[in-house]
Write a protein that holds these residues in place. Structure first.
Motif, mmCIF file in Angstrom:
data_model
loop_
_atom_site.group_PDB
_atom_site.id
_atom_site.type_symbol
_atom_site.label_atom_id
_atom_site.label_comp_id
_atom_site.label_asym_id
_atom_site.label_seq_id
_atom_site.Cartn_x
_atom_site.Cartn_y
_atom_site.Cartn_z
ATOM 1 N N MET A 34 1.205 -1.059 0.014
ATOM 2 C CA MET A 34 0.112 0.093 -0.476
ATOM 3 C C MET A 34 0.806 1.295 -0.309
ATOM 4 S SD MET A 34 -3.519 0.537 2.180
ATOM 5 C CE MET A 34 -2.979 2.414 2.920
ATOM 6 N N LEU A 35 1.474 1.144 0.857
ATOM 7 C CA LEU A 35 3.028 2.625 0.745
ATOM 8 C C LEU A 35 3.667 2.987 -0.623
ATOM 9 C CD1 LEU A 35 3.867 4.083 2.725
ATOM 10 C CD2 LEU A 35 5.796 2.488 2.875
ATOM 11 N N GLY A 36 4.060 1.769 -1.290
ATOM 12 C CA GLY A 36 4.671 1.613 -2.182
ATOM 13 C C GLY A 36 3.683 2.238 -3.244
ATOM 14 N N SER A 37 2.076 1.502 -3.535
ATOM 15 C CA SER A 37 2.039 2.063 -4.628
ATOM 16 C C SER A 37 1.513 3.797 -4.403
ATOM 17 C CB SER A 37 0.227 1.093 -4.365
ATOM 18 O OG SER A 37 0.425 -0.469 -4.681
ATOM 19 N N TYR A 38 1.264 4.365 -3.249
ATOM 20 C CA TYR A 38 0.402 5.398 -2.969
ATOM 21 C C TYR A 38 2.168 5.878 -3.343
ATOM 22 C CZ TYR A 38 -3.702 3.748 -0.781
ATOM 23 O OH TYR A 38 -4.884 4.093 -0.710
ATOM 24 N N LEU A 39 3.238 5.570 -3.249
ATOM 25 C CA LEU A 39 4.111 6.255 -3.332
ATOM 26 C C LEU A 39 4.333 6.826 -4.757
ATOM 27 C CD1 LEU A 39 7.146 8.045 -2.203
ATOM 28 C CD2 LEU A 39 8.051 5.042 -2.251
ATOM 29 N N PHE A 40 4.435 5.887 -5.648
ATOM 30 C CA PHE A 40 4.300 5.003 -7.277
ATOM 31 C C PHE A 40 3.714 6.356 -7.517
ATOM 32 C CE2 PHE A 40 7.505 2.315 -8.510
ATOM 33 C CZ PHE A 40 8.314 2.070 -7.544
ATOM 34 N N GLY A 41 1.996 5.896 -7.562
ATOM 35 C CA GLY A 41 0.770 6.604 -7.410
ATOM 36 C C GLY A 41 0.761 8.133 -7.356
ATOM 37 N N GLY A 42 1.255 8.589 -5.835
ATOM 38 C CA GLY A 42 1.269 9.839 -5.655
ATOM 39 C C GLY A 42 2.656 10.828 -6.681
ATOM 40 N N ILE A 43 3.316 9.783 -6.905
ATOM 41 C CA ILE A 43 5.231 10.752 -7.917
ATOM 42 C C ILE A 43 4.059 10.952 -9.527
ATOM 43 C CG2 ILE A 43 6.759 10.086 -8.982
ATOM 44 C CD1 ILE A 43 7.830 9.164 -5.931
ATOM 45 N N THR A 44 3.698 10.124 -9.822
ATOM 46 C CA THR A 44 3.154 10.651 -10.766
ATOM 47 C C THR A 44 2.318 11.631 -10.421
ATOM 48 O OG1 THR A 44 2.331 7.673 -11.035
ATOM 49 C CG2 THR A 44 1.612 9.052 -12.390
ATOM 50 N N VAL A 45 0.839 11.712 -9.510
ATOM 51 C CA VAL A 45 0.047 12.536 -10.161
ATOM 52 C C VAL A 45 0.625 14.264 -9.810
ATOM 53 C CG1 VAL A 45 -1.808 13.712 -8.448
ATOM 54 C CG2 VAL A 45 -2.239 10.589 -8.673
ATOM 55 N N LEU A 46 2.010 13.785 -8.915
ATOM 56 C CA LEU A 46 2.669 15.225 -7.978
ATOM 57 C C LEU A 46 3.733 15.751 -9.130
ATOM 58 C CD1 LEU A 46 3.716 16.742 -5.389
ATOM 59 C CD2 LEU A 46 5.527 15.172 -5.245
ATOM 60 N N GLN A 47 3.881 14.831 -10.307
ATOM 61 C CA GLN A 47 4.558 15.995 -11.064
ATOM 62 C C GLN A 47 4.037 16.047 -12.183
ATOM 63 O OE1 GLN A 47 5.634 14.768 -14.518
ATOM 64 N NE2 GLN A 47 5.430 12.421 -14.492
ATOM 65 N N LEU A 48 2.766 15.438 -12.494
ATOM 66 C CA LEU A 48 1.685 16.176 -13.344
ATOM 67 C C LEU A 48 1.423 17.378 -12.312
ATOM 68 C CD1 LEU A 48 -0.008 13.165 -14.423
ATOM 69 C CD2 LEU A 48 1.169 14.551 -15.890
ATOM 70 N N ASN A 49 0.747 17.690 -11.277
ATOM 71 C CA ASN A 49 0.734 18.483 -11.081
ATOM 72 C C ASN A 49 1.337 20.085 -10.269
ATOM 73 O OD1 ASN A 49 -2.317 18.823 -9.535
ATOM 74 N ND2 ASN A 49 -1.876 16.483 -9.669
ATOM 75 N N MET A 50 2.690 19.615 -10.335
ATOM 76 C CA MET A 50 3.814 20.559 -10.431
ATOM 77 C C MET A 50 3.825 20.882 -11.672
ATOM 78 S SD MET A 50 6.643 18.650 -7.534
ATOM 79 C CE MET A 50 7.989 20.261 -7.646
ATOM 80 N N GLN A 51 3.773 20.431 -12.949
ATOM 81 C CA GLN A 51 3.955 20.803 -13.950
ATOM 82 C C GLN A 51 2.793 22.135 -13.751
ATOM 83 O OE1 GLN A 51 5.063 18.929 -18.120
ATOM 84 N NE2 GLN A 51 5.085 17.182 -16.620
ATOM 85 N N ALA A 52 1.561 21.819 -13.583
ATOM 86 C CA ALA A 52 0.223 22.340 -14.322
ATOM 87 C C ALA A 52 0.711 23.517 -12.864
ATOM 88 C CB ALA A 52 -0.865 21.660 -13.468
ATOM 89 N N ALA A 53 1.229 23.304 -11.684
ATOM 90 C CA ALA A 53 1.190 24.948 -11.110
ATOM 91 C C ALA A 53 2.721 25.699 -11.261
ATOM 92 C CB ALA A 53 1.275 23.706 -9.260
ATOM 93 N N GLY A 54 3.443 25.024 -12.817
ATOM 94 C CA GLY A 54 4.439 26.142 -13.090
ATOM 95 C C GLY A 54 5.789 25.761 -12.239
#
Lengths: 360, 310
Positions: free
Chosen positions: B244-264
């Motif tokens: 569960m931890l690993g999935s949230y980490l991997f999934g989280g980084i996918t979402v985070l990197q897209l969000n960080m791009q969107a946030a500039g």
């Protein structure tokens, strides 16, 4: 494949090496190959090429043999596939994605009497031509609608790869959204893929989470529109009309109309009149077509958008008409001037007002 | 680094959704590997689940039956793997890879007539006023049922492996199949059950991609999620909660990197995209460096075929 056919192919190739394109016809009916970057039913870019190919096939009937290879990765695989097509007797090969550029040049050098057509690239030679559409003209129309339709004043843009074509699209969208609504901001997300529905959907979600309510995409699937529909936000059809998402979320679309070009060029091979060229057609030549603007757009905005479309078509307006500044504030295009095609084809910077950096 | 423009509540809620497919597939594969079988066909089973789930949901109009269809599809495909490796004693690595290739091709064939269709919407679980609470509302009470199911299944697998007789037998088979066999357990049957569970979970994870995350069918829709699931099992050193931890980490980084791009944000996204894999390599290095407890976690019979006469 039987050995006899291989020999025939080899003979055809040998002949064509000696006599030029017309010889291909002499050795049998001409064979035309196409390679697609995605599946032929991706609902977007590749499907639209495929439909244009089908139209050409109908038109020429038995006179021409057409072979299509879908989902060809950009890189060494593309070279292998095109070499195989050339070896099996193709006289004309269309490579329908930017990333095939170097592969086309390599294979074209190896087969000097086979003709190549590369979509959206900028390298050509005696036996390789390029054809491209001025997608940025369509982006101008969509950008205007986006600027008028956003309520949060934030529009999103999903980029595939940081190549000039995509950067033209981002700049054109922003310039026209900004003209329509001076408060507008644009957020760009790069996903490093042309076709990755899950990533496209995730990128759309990320843009929505960051407050964007209109999202333009420069990727090949309908995943962004499917996501926008669920969220109640707006988007545009890309490459294909994507009318199944109208009137909401799809407000309009940029349609790539390849069929007339394919028919013209295949005919040139049949007639033996094929010559290399670099063409870049837009709304005027109907290679870029603006899909119907849906009822979700207010009539006055629709009229303005159509006016932009028509003024681009008759040449009275250029989407990158000056005055325009680069992102750093320095002058790019002076008042009343417009950039030449060479500058646009090598475009690698944002215009003033866009935040963020282009990945290198 | 500018994090101020990111909305963390939305981010966490989004990563929980993004992680569901890899979490389901990874917990299934964890059970398979704990039984001593290495099935590298997760990607193939996921995409078959995605197409079967999509077809079932479109034909019946019920998202629930869609997920069931996805699970059945994945389980049926895993049966091929089970027959080849357990009965015919084929090499597990090669068979698993072949299963992925087969699954990708078959899914494309099955999905031909379903391109461009829209599946029925999987609604959020109605928690009433709870969903409107600030912060906790969107994170804990704003999801569809599969998100909760994926967490529940982690808990069940953890409990079953730790506290039940079945779990003990499964682990025995995975650690030393000869010993388990000599105690009278049917190694093949237990492994068959584990493989089918793994297939069903991968299939359901795939169905989540085509029914909720994208939601539509296109060729190659899972785009490598199965390989990430395999990496997570290793990353988690075969422990359910760490999956569960690993999935949230991997999934989280996918979402985070897209969000960080969107946030500039200014940091190159490539570093973030790379991070989960770097961590996996690091974990592997630590595990294989020997004496530590982590090295003991890999099932001893992993990837070895069993035959009663040997």
């Amino acid at each position: 494949m039987e050995r006899r056919n291989v020999l025939k192919g080899g003979a055809a190739l040998g002949l064509s090496l000696a006599l030029g394109p017309k010889a291909v016809l002499a050795a049998g009916k001409p064979k035309v190959g196409f390679i697609l970057v995605g599946p032929k039913n991706d609902n977007g870019w590749s499907q639209h090429h495929y439909e244009a190919i089908k139209k050409a096939e109908e038109k020429f009937g038995d006179a021409v043999e057409i072979v299509v290879q879908e989902s060809v990765p950009e890189g060494a695989d593309a070279e292998r596939v095109m070499s195989q097509m050339a070896l099996s007797g193709a006289g004309l090969i269309f490579a329908t994605s930017f990333g095939y550029m170097d592969a086309v040049q390599n294979v074209a050098a190896k087969f000097p009497k086979v003709m190549f057509e590369h979509a959206t690239g900028y390298k050509s030679s005696a036996n390789s031509a390029t054809y491209n559409a001025r997608f940025y003209e369509g982006r101008a129309v969509c950008g205007h609608i986006a600027g008028k339709m956003t309520k949060t004043n934030k529009i999103g843009y999903i980029g595939s790869f940081p190549i000039p074509e995509v950067i033209q699209g981002i700049n054109s969208s922003y310039i026209h959204a900004h003209k329509a609504n001076p408060k507008v901001e644009i957020s760009v997300v790069w996903i490093s893929a042309w076709f990755d529905p899950a990533k496209e959907a995730d990128a759309t979600k990320a843009l929505l989470d960051q407050g964007c309510d209109v999202v333009l995409s420069h990727t090949d699937s309908t995943a962004p529109l499917a996501t926008l529909k669920t969220a109640g936000a707006y988007g545009f059809g890309q490459s294909a009309d994507m009318a199944e998402f109208a009137p909401k979320p799809r407000l309009s679309s940029i349609i790539d109309n390849w069929a007339p070009y394919y028919e013209e060029r295949i005919k040139a091979i049949v007639d033996g009149t094929w010559k290399t060229q670099n063409i870049w057609y837009g709304i005027k030549e109907k290679m870029v077509v603006i899909g119907e603007i849906s009822d979700a757009v207010p009539p006055d905005v629709k009229a303005e958008a159509e006016k932009i479309r028509d003024s681009i078509a008759d040449g009275s307006y250029h989407p990158f008409q000056g005055p325009l500044n680069k992102q750093d504030g320095s002058v790019w295009v002076k008042e009343g001037e417009k950039p030449d095609d060479g500058t646009l084809l090598g475009l690698n910077f944002y215009v003033e007002g866009i935040k963020g950096a282009i990945p290198s | 680094m500018d994090f101020t423009s990111l909305n963390f509540v939305v981010l966490i809620a989004a990563l929980m959704v993004a992680s569901v497919p890899i979490m389901l597939a990874a917990i299934g594969e964890l059970v398979v590997e704990r039984a001593g079988v290495l099935n590298l066909g997760v990607e193939g089973m996921m995409i078959i689940g995605a197409v079967c789930g999509f077809i079932a949901a479109v034909e019946t109009g019920s998202p629930f039956l869609g997920f069931l269809g996805g699970a059945v599809g994945g389980a049926v495909l895993s049966l091929i793997f089970a027959v080849l490796t357990q009965t015919l004693l084929a090499n597990q690595v090669a068979t698993g890879l072949a299963l992925t290739l087969f699954g990708l091709g078959l899914s494309s064939l099955l999905g031909q007539n379903y391109v461009g269709m829209k599946p029925p919407v999987t609604g959020k679980v109605p928690f009433g006023p709870l969903a409107d609470l600030p912060v906790v509302g969107p994170i804990l009470f704003g999801h569809d049922w599969v998100v909760y199911f994926s967490i529940l299944i982690i808990a069940i697998v953890w409990w079953a492996l730790k506290a039940t007789r079945l779990g003990l037998i499964l682990r025995a088979v995975g650690e030393n199949h000869d010993a388990a066999h000599s105690l009278g357990y049917n190694v093949r049957r237990i492994r068959l059950g584990a493989i089918m569970f793994g297939g069903a979970m991968a299939g359901m994870g795939g169905a989540y991609v085509s029914l909720v995350r994208v939601p539509q069918w296109t060729d190659g829709i899972t785009a490598g999620a199965g390989w990430i699931a395999l990496a997570i099992v290793v990353f988690a050193s075969w422990r359910p909660w760490r999956v569960m931890l690993g999935s949230y980490l991997f999934g989280g980084i996918t979402v985070l990197q897209l969000n960080m791009q969107a946030a500039g944000s200014a940091i190159p996204v490539q570093y973030l995209s790379m991070a989960p894999y770097l961590i996996t390599i690091l974990v592997l290095v630590i595990m294989s460096s020997g004496k530590g407890r982590a090295a003991l976690n890999a099932p001893a019979s992993l990837g070895q075929n069993f035959h009663a006469t040997r």
